[in-house]
Motif scaffolding. Sequence first.
Motif, short mmCIF file in Angstrom:
data_model
loop_
_atom_site.label_atom_id
_atom_site.label_comp_id
_atom_site.label_asym_id
_atom_site.label_seq_id
_atom_site.Cartn_x
_atom_site.Cartn_y
_atom_site.Cartn_z
N LEU A 110 0.77 -1.37 0.08
CA LEU A 110 -0.02 0.11 0.19
C LEU A 110 0.68 1.23 0.06
O LEU A 110 0.51 2.23 -0.68
N TYR A 111 1.99 1.16 0.74
CA TYR A 111 2.83 2.23 0.87
C TYR A 111 3.51 2.71 -0.51
O TYR A 111 3.46 3.80 -1.03
N ASN A 112 3.74 1.51 -1.23
CA ASN A 112 4.53 1.77 -2.58
C ASN A 112 3.62 2.39 -3.55
O ASN A 112 3.73 3.04 -4.42
N LEU A 113 2.13 1.53 -3.60
CA LEU A 113 1.36 2.06 -4.54
C LEU A 113 0.84 3.33 -4.41
O LEU A 113 0.63 4.14 -5.56
N ILE A 114 0.65 3.92 -3.16
CA ILE A 114 -0.01 5.23 -2.97
C ILE A 114 1.44 6.22 -3.45
O ILE A 114 1.01 7.30 -4.04
N VAL A 124 0.74 9.12 -6.14
CA VAL A 124 0.76 10.39 -5.98
C VAL A 124 1.95 10.99 -6.62
O VAL A 124 2.01 12.07 -7.19
N LEU A 125 3.37 10.29 -6.93
CA LEU A 125 4.39 10.68 -7.51
C LEU A 125 4.45 10.91 -9.03
O LEU A 125 5.16 11.76 -9.52
N GLY A 126 3.93 9.75 -9.49
CA GLY A 126 3.84 9.48 -10.93
C GLY A 126 5.22 8.93 -11.23
O GLY A 126 6.10 8.74 -10.51
N PRO A 127 5.39 8.48 -12.47
CA PRO A 127 6.58 7.45 -12.88
C PRO A 127 7.90 8.37 -12.79
O PRO A 127 8.86 7.54 -12.24
N ALA A 128 7.87 9.40 -13.27
CA ALA A 128 9.35 9.97 -13.07
C ALA A 128 9.92 10.25 -11.51
O ALA A 128 11.06 9.82 -11.11
N TYR A 167 11.62 8.20 -16.60
CA TYR A 167 10.08 7.82 -16.78
C TYR A 167 10.01 6.51 -17.13
O TYR A 167 9.11 5.58 -16.38
N ASP A 168 11.10 5.80 -18.04
CA ASP A 168 10.95 4.25 -18.14
C ASP A 168 11.53 3.53 -16.78
O ASP A 168 10.96 2.56 -16.55
N ALA A 169 12.49 4.19 -15.88
CA ALA A 169 12.89 3.71 -14.87
C ALA A 169 11.75 3.51 -13.71
O ALA A 169 11.54 2.65 -12.95
N THR A 206 -3.61 -1.16 -13.64
CA THR A 206 -4.70 0.13 -13.40
C THR A 206 -5.20 0.07 -12.03
O THR A 206 -5.14 1.20 -11.39
N LEU A 207 -5.29 -1.14 -11.50
CA LEU A 207 -6.10 -0.98 -10.10
C LEU A 207 -5.08 -0.44 -8.97
O LEU A 207 -5.03 0.21 -8.21
N LEU A 208 -3.54 -1.22 -9.25
CA LEU A 208 -2.51 -0.82 -8.35
C LEU A 208 -1.76 0.58 -8.53
O LEU A 208 -1.45 1.23 -7.67
N PHE A 209 -1.48 0.77 -9.89
CA PHE A 209 -0.71 2.02 -10.14
C PHE A 209 -1.42 3.12 -10.95
O PHE A 209 -0.96 4.18 -10.81
#
Length: 418
Positions: free
Chosen positions: A31-35, A39-43, A249-251, A320-323
């Motif tokens: 949950l910590y990582n998913l949020i 919140v932060l976006g890929p980059a 972004y890819d990372a 989609t559900l997780l990220f």
Amino acid sequence: MQILAILKSKKITPEQLFMLSVLAVNGGNYLYNLILGRVLGPAQFADAAVLITFLLVLSFAAMTFQLVTAKFSVLFENDIFDSFVSKIYKNSLLVGGIMGILIIAFASQLQSLFNTSSSNMFVVFGFGVPLYFIMSVNRGVFQGKKAFKSLSITYQSEMLSRLFITLGLILLFNIQSSVVISVGILASFVFGLFPFKFPKLISKKALVLSETHSKEIKTFFIITAFYELTQIIINNSDILLVKHYFEPYDAGLYASLALIGRIVYFIAWMFVMLLLPTVVQLKKDGKETAPTLFKYVGYIAAISISIIIGCLLFPETIITLLFGDSYIAMAPLLWQYAIATSMFAISNIFAYYYLSLDKYIPVVISGVFGMLQMGLVVFYHDNLEQVVHMQIIAMLLLLVIQLAFFKYDQIQSKKDSV
């Protein structure tokens, strides 16, 4: 109240309670990582992924002390145990202090190497390293003594404090900084220390361990340290190498893929925690250990197959559900990455089983294939798909070799018993 009554009537064992606790901890960490990812976006999540990876690397390094403590907490008793615990606390603090100083001293170089937005996040993280090593020794005592209630509490405290402190700072104060994430990690190390018996840090009965005991401890420590190094390489080198070779972004996309795909490994870890003290005790009592291995391998295989099928059939839905939709490009690779981590998780059970029996060839095998995986990614990284394929190749070979060694060892054991 009805649920509590049912649980009491079922008389859940301490081991089952610990397994439930580990599932809750893994769920909280997810949950910590998913949020953070949402919140932060890929980059920006790519920076967070570096810190999370550093945390995993630290956990593997400190796991050497935890496993050594767990094993000899089973074997040693009374004054010898007190002396052992006192010594390993001091050594863990020394090693943790050196590692923390090195991270702080080379913070700027780490920022450049991993293309992060700040070096301060490494500085804050470095201050917490000694605490994590002490915490791991504390957990090793609980694990070896099968004090699963206390062991559960320390894992829950670490997870919950990191979750609420980090996300509280980000959401309440709208601070989207990698330094905030490292502050949350540092705070979680403090909370993770409890419950902690401070007098054991400096034992009043600190005896000098015999030469036989000291040699036994050193041998197991060195082998375990080597194996945990292979765990670091296999589990984390791909994320760090992708962060180095690819754009942020890819990372970040790859970090989301790795997080979902590694759910197999994190579930498998709770079985490893139960496996080691159980096998050591069975060996001490002169009983068969193989049935315990078969039981845990069966659990992991069943879980792995279920997760791979889910990732194959519903990859876009899962991502989609997780990220969220921002990470949907990783959908085709999800089931493939799950295959790689599943093979690694099963191989890992075999390696820890033999580590518990003081047989170290599987540890060397893991080291060889850990280096192979890293080498393959270094030379073949034209795209993220190729990175995943290199890991599948390395982990398939590792699993085949581990199974072959198990078969060979069983044949030799039968010959010796005749």
